[in-house]
Design a protein around this motif. Structure first.
Motif, short mmCIF file in Angstrom:
data_model
loop_
_atom_site.label_atom_id
_atom_site.label_comp_id
_atom_site.label_asym_id
_atom_site.label_seq_id
_atom_site.Cartn_x
_atom_site.Cartn_y
_atom_site.Cartn_z
N LYS A 14 0.83 -1.21 0.00
CA LYS A 14 0.00 0.00 0.00
C LYS A 14 0.86 1.25 0.00
CE LYS A 14 -3.36 2.53 2.85
NZ LYS A 14 -4.18 2.50 4.09
N TYR A 15 1.96 1.22 0.76
CA TYR A 15 2.82 2.40 0.86
C TYR A 15 4.05 2.31 -0.05
CZ TYR A 15 -0.13 3.87 4.69
OH TYR A 15 -1.21 4.26 5.44
N ASP A 16 4.10 1.24 -0.85
CA ASP A 16 5.17 1.07 -1.83
C ASP A 16 6.54 1.13 -1.16
OD1 ASP A 16 6.30 0.65 -4.32
OD2 ASP A 16 6.41 2.78 -4.80
N VAL A 17 6.71 0.29 -0.13
CA VAL A 17 7.97 0.22 0.58
C VAL A 17 8.38 -1.24 0.75
CG1 VAL A 17 7.62 2.37 1.85
CG2 VAL A 17 6.86 0.20 2.86
N GLU A 18 9.66 -1.44 0.99
CA GLU A 18 10.18 -2.75 1.37
C GLU A 18 10.26 -2.83 2.89
OE1 GLU A 18 10.96 -5.35 -0.61
OE2 GLU A 18 10.20 -4.15 -2.30
N PRO A 19 10.15 -4.03 3.46
CA PRO A 19 10.32 -4.15 4.91
C PRO A 19 11.68 -3.62 5.34
CG PRO A 19 9.48 -6.21 3.97
CD PRO A 19 9.86 -5.33 2.82
N GLY A 20 11.73 -2.94 6.47
CA GLY A 20 12.99 -2.39 6.95
C GLY A 20 13.89 -3.47 7.53
N ALA A 21 15.20 -3.22 7.50
CA ALA A 21 16.19 -4.18 8.00
C ALA A 21 16.65 -3.77 9.40
CB ALA A 21 17.38 -4.24 7.06
N LEU A 22 16.99 -4.77 10.21
CA LEU A 22 17.49 -4.54 11.56
C LEU A 22 18.98 -4.23 11.50
CD1 LEU A 22 17.05 -4.82 14.71
CD2 LEU A 22 17.75 -7.20 14.43
N PRO A 23 19.41 -3.02 11.92
CA PRO A 23 20.84 -2.70 11.85
C PRO A 23 21.65 -3.38 12.95
CG PRO A 23 19.62 -0.84 12.73
CD PRO A 23 18.60 -1.89 12.37
N ARG A 24 21.23 -3.15 14.19
CA ARG A 24 21.88 -3.79 15.34
C ARG A 24 20.85 -3.90 16.46
NH1 ARG A 24 27.74 -1.47 17.14
NH2 ARG A 24 26.86 -1.96 19.17
N ARG A 25 20.73 -5.07 17.04
CA ARG A 25 19.70 -5.28 18.04
C ARG A 25 19.99 -4.50 19.32
NH1 ARG A 25 18.96 -10.17 17.31
NH2 ARG A 25 16.83 -10.16 16.50
N ASP A 26 21.24 -4.20 19.61
CA ASP A 26 21.58 -3.60 20.91
C ASP A 26 21.53 -2.07 20.92
OD1 ASP A 26 23.86 -2.82 19.51
OD2 ASP A 26 25.27 -3.91 20.77
N ASP A 27 21.07 -1.43 19.83
CA ASP A 27 20.93 0.02 19.79
C ASP A 27 22.23 0.75 20.11
OD1 ASP A 27 19.29 2.31 19.37
OD2 ASP A 27 19.04 2.59 21.52
N PHE A 28 23.36 0.11 19.81
CA PHE A 28 24.68 0.70 20.08
C PHE A 28 24.87 1.01 21.57
CE2 PHE A 28 23.59 1.71 15.70
CZ PHE A 28 24.72 1.32 15.01
N TYR A 29 24.21 0.21 22.40
CA TYR A 29 24.26 0.49 23.85
C TYR A 29 25.69 0.51 24.40
CZ TYR A 29 23.82 -0.11 28.87
OH TYR A 29 23.97 0.04 30.22
#
Length: 339
Positions: free
Chosen positions: A94-109
């Motif tokens: 509907k929004y003409d997008v691809e699913p987003g990818a996970l960069p890093r699970r730890d949020d650079f903590y």
């Protein structure tokens, strides 16, 4: 009982850290300048962006205190994110997008934590968990006060044992993500959570959840249930906030809020919309995987000024939001509190 930072506040109001856009350095500085404690939302920022925001606020405020909030890293859950992504395919189309990818699970903590050790700030708070005893000791060693967000007595006990200085006690009325350590979404109201936390910990309590002004906060302070309050939804329509225009408009147009995992993979309260109604029952407990999965869709919806597929976090008091500068709101709340 209080803490050094809490005792220094002219107004016992903390500006809630609202990651993903609403929190800005300007909002944090405005809350602190008005006599409360402004918070920088460190979650979802790169380490470089966090440093940029902290340095700007520090340069603006000088010796006036402020804080930084960090999301604690999430373990992999084993949830079937691929199955959820397949379910959302019609929305992506509907929004003409691809699913987003996970960069890093730890949020650079790890990098963010080491930065606040090397560049100490007055307060650091946690969400989705608590700092370890060693991490608390390291922050104390550089003069930082340590707070933990808790939404259950069990979590408060862990945070207290690890040596934190204060507890942000969050009720289910709060907008945004539920601060439980395990991703659960208990429904006991804020007053009950405050009582349960007080029964297991003598630490100062900062109440959060559905509070929109000084009149809401005063009974909690007067009764001793809380020593301060954290307000977020009440600041969403200030000029200093980074709230999207469509989100601002819907605060007084959509009547209901609901708790959902559909956008992020963790329970969060927001303005109810079509995406939540259609997908909440099937969304897995998988943060931040789902957050990044739906990211492109949410960005496209926001750009199109379309509220139907946008996460618009808000607490139960959202209809009472006021479109005023932060300084004016804080002054009003101070008068209501007799400060």
């Amino acid at each position: 009982m209080t803490t050094r930072i809490l005792s220094e506040l002219r107004i016992p109001i903390v500006g809630a850290p609202m990651a993903g856009g609403p929190s800005t350095p300007e909002l944090a500085a405005a809350v602190s300048s008005a006599g409360g404690l402004g918070m920088i939302a460190g979650a979802l920022l790169t380490p470089e962006k966090l440093a940029e925001q902290v340095n700007w606020v520090r340069g603006t405020l000088g010796s006036v205190p402020f804080g930084v909030n960090l999301f604690m890293p999430e373990d992999a859950t084993g949830a079937d994110v691929d199955a959820y992504a397949a379910r959302l395919q019609p929305w992506f189309e509907k929004y003409d997008v691809e699913p987003g990818a996970l960069p890093r699970r730890d949020d650079f903590y790890p990098e963010k934590f080491e930065w606040v050790i090397a560049n100490p700030v007055p307060v650091v708070s946690s969400t989705f968990g608590t700092f370890t005893a060693d991490e608390v000791a390291r922050m104390h060693a550089v003069g930082t006060e340590v707070w933990a967000t808790v939404a259950r007595a069990e979590d408060a006990s862990v945070a207290t044992a690890n040596g934190v200085d204060a507890l942000i006690v969050q009720g289910p009325e709060a907008g945004g993500h539920r601060g439980t350590f395990d991703g659960s979404a208990p429904e006991a109201p804020l007053a009950e959570v405050l009582g349960a936390v007080a029964a297991v910990s003598g630490l100062p309590r900062i109440a959060a959840g559905g509070l929109m002004d000084g009149n809401d906060v005063a009974p909690l302070l007067d009764s001793g249930a809380a020593h301060a309050a954290q307000l977020g939804t009440a600041l969403l329509d200030t000029p200093e906030a980074g709230t999207r225009p469509v989100h601002r408009e819907q605060l007084t147009r959509i009547a209901n809020t609901a708790v959902t995992r559909a956008f992020s993979g963790r329970p969060a309260r927001g303005l109810e919309n079509d995406f939540m109604r259609e997908n909440s029952a099937d969304a897995p407990l998988a943060y931040p995987d789902v957050h990044y999965l739906t990211g492109p869709m949410r960005a496209k919806a926001a750009a199109a000024h379309d509220p139907s597929a946008l996460s618009m976090w808000a607490g139960t008091g959202h209809a009472r939001v006021q479109s005023l500068p932060t300084a004016e709101l804080m002054a009003t709340w101070a008068r209501q509190l007799g400060r």
